[in-house]
Design an enzyme around this catalytic site. Structure first.
Site, PDB file in Angstrom:
ATOM      1  N   LYS A 125       0.858  -1.189   0.000  1.00 16.72           N
ATOM      2  CA  LYS A 125       0.000   0.000   0.000  1.00 16.72           C
ATOM      3  C   LYS A 125       0.890   1.232   0.000  1.00 16.72           C
ATOM      4  O   LYS A 125       1.765   1.375   0.853  1.00 16.72           O
ATOM      5  CB  LYS A 125      -0.902   0.012   1.254  1.00 16.72           C
ATOM      6  CG  LYS A 125      -1.871   1.181   1.303  1.00 16.72           C
ATOM      7  CD  LYS A 125      -3.076   0.894   0.458  1.00 16.72           C
ATOM      8  CE  LYS A 125      -3.899   2.142   0.180  1.00 16.72           C
ATOM      9  NZ  LYS A 125      -3.294   3.034  -0.842  1.00 16.72           N
ATOM     10  N   GLN A 148       7.177   3.855   3.994  1.00 15.42           N
ATOM     11  CA  GLN A 148       5.764   3.474   3.979  1.00 15.42           C
ATOM     12  C   GLN A 148       5.521   2.184   4.738  1.00 15.42           C
ATOM     13  O   GLN A 148       4.489   2.025   5.398  1.00 15.42           O
ATOM     14  CB  GLN A 148       5.293   3.312   2.527  1.00 15.42           C
ATOM     15  CG  GLN A 148       3.783   3.297   2.355  1.00 15.42           C
ATOM     16  CD  GLN A 148       3.176   4.681   2.408  1.00 15.42           C
ATOM     17  OE1 GLN A 148       3.698   5.613   1.833  1.00 15.42           O
ATOM     18  NE2 GLN A 148       2.061   4.809   3.099  1.00 15.42           N
ATOM     19  N   LYS A 183       5.413   3.187   8.383  1.00 11.73           N
ATOM     20  CA  LYS A 183       4.259   4.072   8.575  1.00 11.73           C
ATOM     21  C   LYS A 183       2.964   3.255   8.615  1.00 11.73           C
ATOM     22  O   LYS A 183       2.125   3.430   9.506  1.00 11.73           O
ATOM     23  CB  LYS A 183       4.192   5.087   7.437  1.00 11.73           C
ATOM     24  CG  LYS A 183       3.016   6.051   7.514  1.00 11.73           C
ATOM     25  CD  LYS A 183       2.843   6.856   6.247  1.00 11.73           C
ATOM     26  CE  LYS A 183       4.075   7.646   5.887  1.00 11.73           C
ATOM     27  NZ  LYS A 183       3.851   8.528   4.720  1.00 11.73           N
ATOM     28  N   LYS A 202       5.466   1.713  -2.978  1.00 13.44           N
ATOM     29  CA  LYS A 202       5.416   3.067  -3.530  1.00 13.44           C
ATOM     30  C   LYS A 202       5.693   2.990  -5.022  1.00 13.44           C
ATOM     31  O   LYS A 202       6.330   2.036  -5.502  1.00 13.44           O
ATOM     32  CB  LYS A 202       6.469   3.965  -2.856  1.00 13.44           C
ATOM     33  CG  LYS A 202       6.115   5.439  -2.848  1.00 13.44           C
ATOM     34  CD  LYS A 202       5.036   5.792  -1.831  1.00 13.44           C
ATOM     35  CE  LYS A 202       4.749   7.281  -1.795  1.00 13.44           C
ATOM     36  NZ  LYS A 202       3.784   7.649  -0.761  1.00 13.44           N
ATOM     37  N   GLY A 234      -2.591   8.297  -4.315  1.00  9.39           N
ATOM     38  CA  GLY A 234      -1.941   9.491  -4.845  1.00  9.39           C
ATOM     39  C   GLY A 234      -0.741   9.910  -4.013  1.00  9.39           C
ATOM     40  O   GLY A 234      -0.479   9.391  -2.935  1.00  9.39           O
ATOM     41  N   ASP A 235       0.015  10.849  -4.558  1.00  6.86           N
ATOM     42  CA  ASP A 235       1.157  11.454  -3.888  1.00  6.86           C
ATOM     43  C   ASP A 235       1.417  12.763  -4.627  1.00  6.86           C
ATOM     44  O   ASP A 235       0.512  13.280  -5.297  1.00  6.86           O
ATOM     45  CB  ASP A 235       2.375  10.511  -3.923  1.00  6.86           C
ATOM     46  CG  ASP A 235       3.476  10.924  -2.947  1.00  6.86           C
ATOM     47  OD1 ASP A 235       4.398  11.645  -3.376  1.00  6.86           O
ATOM     48  OD2 ASP A 235       3.420  10.536  -1.771  1.00  6.86           O
ATOM     49  N   THR A 288      -4.262  13.476   5.460  1.00  9.53           N
ATOM     50  CA  THR A 288      -2.855  13.596   5.847  1.00  9.53           C
ATOM     51  C   THR A 288      -2.622  14.870   6.645  1.00  9.53           C
ATOM     52  O   THR A 288      -1.956  14.852   7.690  1.00  9.53           O
ATOM     53  CB  THR A 288      -1.942  13.561   4.613  1.00  9.53           C
ATOM     54  OG1 THR A 288      -2.231  12.393   3.848  1.00  9.53           O
ATOM     55  CG2 THR A 288      -0.471  13.542   5.020  1.00  9.53           C
ATOM     56  N   ASN A 302      -2.453  19.502  -0.943  1.00  6.40           N
ATOM     57  CA  ASN A 302      -3.480  19.007  -0.026  1.00  6.40           C
ATOM     58  C   ASN A 302      -2.989  18.893   1.413  1.00  6.40           C
ATOM     59  O   ASN A 302      -3.707  19.248   2.358  1.00  6.40           O
ATOM     60  CB  ASN A 302      -3.978  17.631  -0.492  1.00  6.40           C
ATOM     61  CG  ASN A 302      -5.039  17.734  -1.571  1.00  6.40           C
ATOM     62  OD1 ASN A 302      -5.608  18.803  -1.789  1.00  6.40           O
ATOM     63  ND2 ASN A 302      -5.299  16.636  -2.251  1.00  6.40           N
ATOM     64  N   SER A 315      -6.879   5.761   3.712  1.00  7.05           N
ATOM     65  CA  SER A 315      -6.912   4.895   2.534  1.00  7.05           C
ATOM     66  C   SER A 315      -7.334   3.480   2.926  1.00  7.05           C
ATOM     67  O   SER A 315      -8.106   2.825   2.216  1.00  7.05           O
ATOM     68  CB  SER A 315      -5.537   4.854   1.869  1.00  7.05           C
ATOM     69  OG  SER A 315      -5.289   6.025   1.136  1.00  7.05           O
TER      70      SER A 315
END
Length: 451
Positions: free
Chosen positions: A93, A114, A117, A129, A168-169, A213, A244, A383
Site C-alpha cells: 500500500k 511506507q 508508517k 510506492k 496518490g502522492d 494527511t 493538499n 486509505s
C-alpha cells in the site's frame, strides 16, 4: 548522520553497496537502523535469519517504459516505477508520485518509510510506492489521461486489492487516480474498487481522504503538545507547501485556534501577518492551480511574497513548524534558525522533509519532533478505511471517517510515546516510531518464515 550500533553497521554498509547512487534510500535506512541498537540489545533474536537485512531489501522492484503522445502528436517517453517493499502485514500500500525528480532510489526510500508508517496505523497493510519522472505541470487533461492510460497498461498486471493498492502522492490527485483506475477497470474487465484509494466519491472514494494527511499531522502534533500541558490555541504556525497536505493542515490548525502565518510552493513563500485566508488559498492553489505569489497579490495589505532565492520559509519565527512539501526541504541551518526563533514543536507532514542534521538539531534542543512516518500516517490510514468501505460496499459519513482518523492518529502518538519510554528514551518520537513500526513488521516476518 549519527552512529549506529556496531552489530548493525555491516547491514548499512551492505545496503549502501547494493544500492549505489541512492542517497535518499541510504538516509532512510540509516535513520531506522540508528534506532534499532536498543532493540537488538534487548531482543537479540531480531539479528537471526537475516531479518533486518530482509526488511531493508524490497520484495519486488518494477521499472518500465511509458510511451505516450502529446497534443502536438509527438511521442514522449517516461519511466515508471513500482517498488513492492514489504507485504508481511498485508497487500502493498502506497502512493504514486509524478515528478521529474522521481527515480528508483526515491521510490525505494518512500516504500521503505511506507512499510513502517503503515505498520504504525495498526491496520493490515504492507508497504509499497510507485511513480514516474513525468511532469504534469503545463500538461493538458488529454495529455495526462493518455499518460496515465499508458502507465496503467503496463502496471495493471502487478496490482490487485489483495496484492498492491496504489494511491496518490505529489503530482497525483483525483484526476490522475480516475484515469489510472479507469484504464485498470477496462483492462481487467472488473470494477475492483479496492485496488485504488483516493478515488472520487462518485465511484467508491472515502470522505475525508483528501483532508486526511493534513488533519492527521495536526492531530498528532496536538497530542504532542498536550504531553507538555499546552495546545495549538494562540500558537503561531508555519506550514511549508500548498498542496493538499499543507492546505488541510492549515484548516485543522485554524480549527484548533492556531494562527498559520506562512505557506509556500516551489517558487517561494507568502507571509501573511493577519493569518492565512484559507478560502483564498484554496481558490488559488486548488481551483486555479496558480503560483503562491498570486495569493499575496490578491490578499493585499499584510501579505508578502518572498521568492525562493530571497529566503526560506523557515526564517519566519513561529511556535510550531509543519514541513509539508517534499523530502529534505528543511536543512540543519533552517532548524537552527527555527530553534533560535523559539519553535517548540515540529510535525512532518511530508515524507522525510527534515535532513538528518535538522533532526539532530531539533532532538538536541528538546523540540517536540514528530517524524513523518508517524505524523503523516493519516493519509494511508484513511486509505485503509476506504478499502474497508469498498470491501463492504459501504460509504461512511465525513464525521464517522474523521472520528476514526482522529482515534488512529492519537493511537499512533501514544504508541510512539510509550515505546520511546519503554526503551529508555522518553519523549523521543523518532526512536519510538522506528521501533514500534519495526517490531510489528519484524514479528510478522519472523512468524511467516524465510520467504
Amino acid at each position: 548522520m549519527n552512529s549506529i550500533d556496531e552489530k548493525l553497521q555491516p547491514i548499512l554498509t551492505d545496503v549502501i553497496r547494493r544500492n549505489a547512487g541512492e542517497p535518499e534510500f541510504h538516509q532512510a535506512v540509516h535513520e531506522v537502523l540508528e534506532s534499532l541498537g536498543r532493540v537488538v540489545a534487548k531482543h537479540p533474536h531480531y539479528l537471526e535469519q537475516a531479518l533486518i537485512e530482509r526488511i531493508c531489501e524490497p520484495e519486488r522492484q518494477i521499472i518500465f517504459r511509458i510511451p505516450w503522445t502529446d497534443d502536438a502528436g509527438q511521442v514522449q517517453i517516461n519511466r515508471g516505477f513500482r517498488v513492492q517493499f514489504n507485504s508481511a502485514l498485508g497487500p502493498y500500500k502506497g502512493g504514486m508520485r509524478f515528478h521529474p525528480s522521481v527515480n528508483v532510489g526515491i521510490i525505494k526510500f518512500l516504500g521503505f518509510e511506507q512499510t513502517f508508517k503503515n505498520a504504525l496505523t495498526g491496520m493490515p497493510i504492507g508497504g509499497g510506492k510507485g511513480g514516474s519522472d513525468f511532469d504534469p505541470k503545463g500538461r493538458s487533461d488529454a495529455e495526462i489521461m493518455r499518460f496515465c492510460q499508458s502507465l496503467m497498461t503496463e502496471l495493471h498486471r502487478h496490482l490487485g486489492e489483495q496484492t498492491d493498492v496504489p494511491a496518490g502522492d505529489i503530482g497525483v490527485g483525483g484526476r490522475e487516480i480516475g484515469y489510472m483506475f479507469g484504464q485498470y477497470k477496462r483492462l481487467n474487465n472488473r470494477f475492483e474498487a479496492g485496488v485504488f484509494t483516493g478515488k472520487a466519491l462518485v465511484y467508491g472514494g472515502s470522505r475525508a481522504r483528501t483532508e486526511a494527511t493534513g488533519y492527521g499531522n495536526t492531530y498528532f502534533v496536538e497530542s504532542m503538545l498536550k504531553t507538555c500541558g499546552t495546545d495549538f490555541d494562540g500558537k503561531t504556525v508555519v506550514v511549508s507547501g500548498s498542496g493538499n497536505v499543507a492546505i488541510y493542515s492549515i484548516e485543522k490548525v485554524q480549527s484548533f485556534g492556531g494562527k498559520v502565518i506562512a505557506c509556500s510552493d516551489s517558487s517561494g513563500y507568502v507571509l501573511d501577518e493577519n493569518g492565512i485566508d484559507l478560502a483564498l488559498l484554496k481558490d488559488v492553489k486548488i481551483q486555479r492551480r496558480e503560483r503562491i505569489s498570486e495569493y499575496a497579490r490578491r490578499r493585499g495589505q499584510g501579505a508578502h511574497f518572498i521568492a525562493r532565492d530571497k529566503g526560506t520559509i523557515w526564517d519566519v519565527p513561529c511556535d510550531v513548524a509543519m514541513p509539508s512539501a517534499t523530502q529534505n526541504e528543511l536543512s540543519g541551518k533552517d532548524a537552527r534558525m527555527l530553534v533560535k526563533n523559539g519553535v517548540i514543536a515540529v510535525g512532518e507532514g511530508a515524507n522525510m522533509p527534515s535532513t538528518p542534521e535538522a533532526v539532530k538539531v531539533f532532538r538536541t534542543a528538546g523540540v517536540l519532533f514528530a517524524p513523518g512516518k508517524a505524523a503523516n500516517a493519516g493519509g494511508v490510514a484513511t486509505s485503509a478505511l476506504e478499502m474497508q468501505q469498498n470491501a463492504s460496499r459501504d460509504s461512511w459519513s465525513f464525521e464517522q471517517t474523521e472520528t476514526r482518523l482522529a482515534s488512529i492518529m492519537r493511537g499512533i502518538h501514544d504508541t510512539c510515546y510509550q515505546t520511546a519510554d519503554d526503551y529508555g528514551a522518553p519523549g523521543d518520537y523518532v526512536l519510538g516510531a522506528n521501533i514500534a513500526g519495526f517490531v510489528r513488521v519484524a514479528e510478522s516476518m519472523r512468524m511467516l518464515g524465510v520467504i
